[in-house]
Each structure stands twice: as C-alpha cells, then as structure tokens.
Design an enzyme around this catalytic site. Structure first.
Site, PDB file in Angstrom:
ATOM      1  N   CYS A  12       1.131  -0.642  -3.017  1.00  0.00           N
ATOM      2  CA  CYS A  12       0.200   0.479  -3.060  1.00  0.00           C
ATOM      3  C   CYS A  12      -1.235  -0.023  -2.944  1.00  0.00           C
ATOM      4  O   CYS A  12      -1.619  -1.008  -3.588  1.00  0.00           O
ATOM      5  CB  CYS A  12       0.388   1.260  -4.360  1.00  0.00           C
ATOM      6  SG  CYS A  12      -0.897   2.471  -4.693  1.00  0.00           S
ATOM      7  N   ARG A  69      -5.526   1.376   9.209  1.00  0.00           N
ATOM      8  CA  ARG A  69      -6.017   1.238   7.836  1.00  0.00           C
ATOM      9  C   ARG A  69      -6.253  -0.228   7.491  1.00  0.00           C
ATOM     10  O   ARG A  69      -5.449  -1.097   7.843  1.00  0.00           O
ATOM     11  CB  ARG A  69      -4.993   1.846   6.874  1.00  0.00           C
ATOM     12  CG  ARG A  69      -5.205   1.501   5.411  1.00  0.00           C
ATOM     13  CD  ARG A  69      -4.198   2.206   4.544  1.00  0.00           C
ATOM     14  NE  ARG A  69      -3.817   1.398   3.388  1.00  0.00           N
ATOM     15  CZ  ARG A  69      -2.965   1.771   2.443  1.00  0.00           C
ATOM     16  NH1 ARG A  69      -2.393   2.968   2.512  1.00  0.00           N
ATOM     17  NH2 ARG A  69      -2.655   0.971   1.440  1.00  0.00           N
TER      18      ARG A  69
END
Length: 315
Positions: free
Chosen positions: A120, A157
């Site tokens: 994450c 990203r």
C-alpha cells in the site's frame, strides 16, 4: 459499457474535477453506480482484502485483479479506473498486463513504480525501481494502448515520495518523465501537505490524480475546490466502500451477537429505507426474467404459477 475509455476521456475533457468513489467488488460497485457517479475506482487494497483476506502487500495476483475489474465493469454503466499495482513484473510483463485489462473492458488503469512485492502506498517500507526502468514500463504500456485501444487511459503513478530517502523533487521528475513516455495522466502518491499538492499541480506537466486516503495514510484532507484550483483532474477515494463495509458489518454483527432477531429487523429496516428497491430488484432479477421471456420457450413461464417466494415478475 461499450467503450469506457472513450467515455472516460470525455469526462476528463470537462473543466471540472472527476470524483471517483472506491469500490472493491461488483456488489459495492453496483451501489455506487446506482447513486450516479461519472466514473468509479477499483481499489487494489480493497480487492486484495475482499478476495484473499490479505492486505495490500503483494499477495494478490494479476488474474485475480483483472477478474475483479472485468466483473465490476460488466455490471456498471460508467467507466472503471482500476488499480494494476506495479504491472506484475518488468516491462515485458506489463505488456500482457495492459492487454488483459483492455480485454476486461475497463476505462483506465494506473501502474506504479514500486518494486515487487509492492505494498500500500501509505505504509512504510515501500521501495521504487530505478527511474529508467520505470520509464520503460510506461513506454511498454503506452505502446500497448496505442496498438490495442487508443482511448484506453493510462495513469502512471510514482511512489518515490514515500520511500526511505524519497523527495518530492524525485517524484515530480518521475511523473513528468512518465508523461513524456506516453502516460495520459500522472499520479504522485503520498504528498504530505497542501504545499506539496500545490507544487505537484504547478510542476507536473499534464493531467494529475490525487489519492484521497484520509486518516489511513499520509495525504491530507483537503477541499475539492482547492484541488481544482491547484490543477488536479481526478480525485480517487480508494477505500470508501472497504471502510464502510468493515465498519457497518462490524456494527451490525455486534448487535446481532446480542439479539439476532432484533438486529435482523434493524438491518431489514435500514436496507428498505434505501432507494434501491428489494434485494432481488437491486441484484438484477427483473433483468433475468426479461431474458427468459425473450429467449426461452413460452412454457418456461409456467414455473412461476403457484410457486412460492418473491415474484420477480411484479412491477
């Protein structure tokens, strides 16, 4: 959706922030779609937790993620933006990853520059691959998009800001390199305050995403009007359905443990207060009945006569 990528590009051409609630499965996606958003986001964290029971730490595989994305896109009427982690390998692996997401029919994916196994983007310990290697992965993804589905939206990203020695300068530099390599949108993960968000908006040369994680992560709560002012184009709320599901199921089952009958009545009342119809209507039983009328022999309708249960034929 017949062409979710083209629909998503139309949304991005509008001069307003595209707000995308996060969902983790087709059920929560149908709830979001019934409310009326222009696009929906498939969370990687929520997908991992709901499908495997494990956190977003590299445990879920590409086929599991793509299956979830395809099932979600099949049952909603707006474009899906899907997490595709780090592309599940190097640049050659990214080629197949993008091809498979395109076959799944989603409107967009984002690919990050983390190492494997990834984790994450708001937990400690993540690492990124060298910039040159990351750029090669985005180039490979962009070539697949151009070859297979030109309207498919590629979001690149970078998690460089959140590494042990990461800097915002490095993250912004990577974001611009990714855009130059063919990405449609840049995504700088983990800005720590409003001043960093303003810098991203000012210095990243292209459309940009903000990942609105809230208290779970390091990124700040900000007004949507501020994000628009700073130049952001998409805002993702990735764990909306996941946190809501955990919190509400925990509360309901805690009440159920004390008094199952009373808790079930409360759950029924809460559900019936929502504008989604019965569970059978919401899940799509009327659609199934219409398929039967259209494609099965007339005598198949006889099964409804005298049988017990909720009537999916009723208006």
């Amino acid at each position: 959706m017949t062409d979710s990528g083209a629909t998503l590009r139309t949304c991005l051409e509008r001069d307003e922030l595209l707000v995308c609630p996060g969902v983790h499965d087709p059920l929560t996606a149908r709830v979001a779609d019934s409310i009326g958003f222009d696009a929906i986001y498939m969370t990687g964290y929520g997908t991992s937790l709901s499908k495997t029971g494990y956190p977003d730490a590299g445990f879920i595989t590409m086929p599991e993620m793509i299956e979830n994305a395809g099932n979600i896109q099949e049952r909603i009427d707006v474009p899906l933006i899907a997490d595709s982690d780090n592309g599940y390998g190097n640049a050659t692996n990214v080629i197949r990853t993008v091809r498979e997401y395109i076959k799944a029919g989603v409107g967009a994916i984002h690919i990050e520059d983390q190492t494997f196994p990834k984790r994450c983007g708001h937990t400690k310990g993540r690492q990124v691959i060298p910039r040159e290697e990351a750029v090669g992965k985005i180039e490979a993804a962009a070539d697949v998009r151009d070859d297979r589905a030109e309207d498919f939206v590629l979001i690149a990203r970078t998690d460089a800001r959140g590494t042990g020695d990461g800097s915002l300068d490095e993250a912004i530099g990577r974001a611009n390199d990714f855009l130059a390599a063919g990405a449609d949108v840049a995504f700088v993960e983990g800005p720590t305050d409003e001043s960093e968000l303003e810098r991203i908006g000012r210095e990243v040369d292209g459309p940009i995403v903000y990942n609105f994680v809230g208290e779970l992560g390091s990124s700040p709560y900000v007004d949507l009007s501020s994000l628009e002012e700073w130049g952001f184009d998409i805002v993702l709320f990735p764990i909306t359905s996941t946190l809501s599901t955990i919190a509400n199921v925990h509360a309901d089952l805690s009440a159920f443990a004390d008094d199952p009958v009373a808790a079930m009545r409360d759950i029924d009342d809460t559900f019936n207060a929502q504008p989604v119809g019965s569970l059978h209507e919401f899940s799509g039983f009327p659609e199934v009945v219409e398929w039967e009328r259209q494609y099965l022999p007339d005598e198949e309708q006889d099964k409804y006569e005298g049988s017990l249960g909720d009537d999916p034929n009723s208006e």
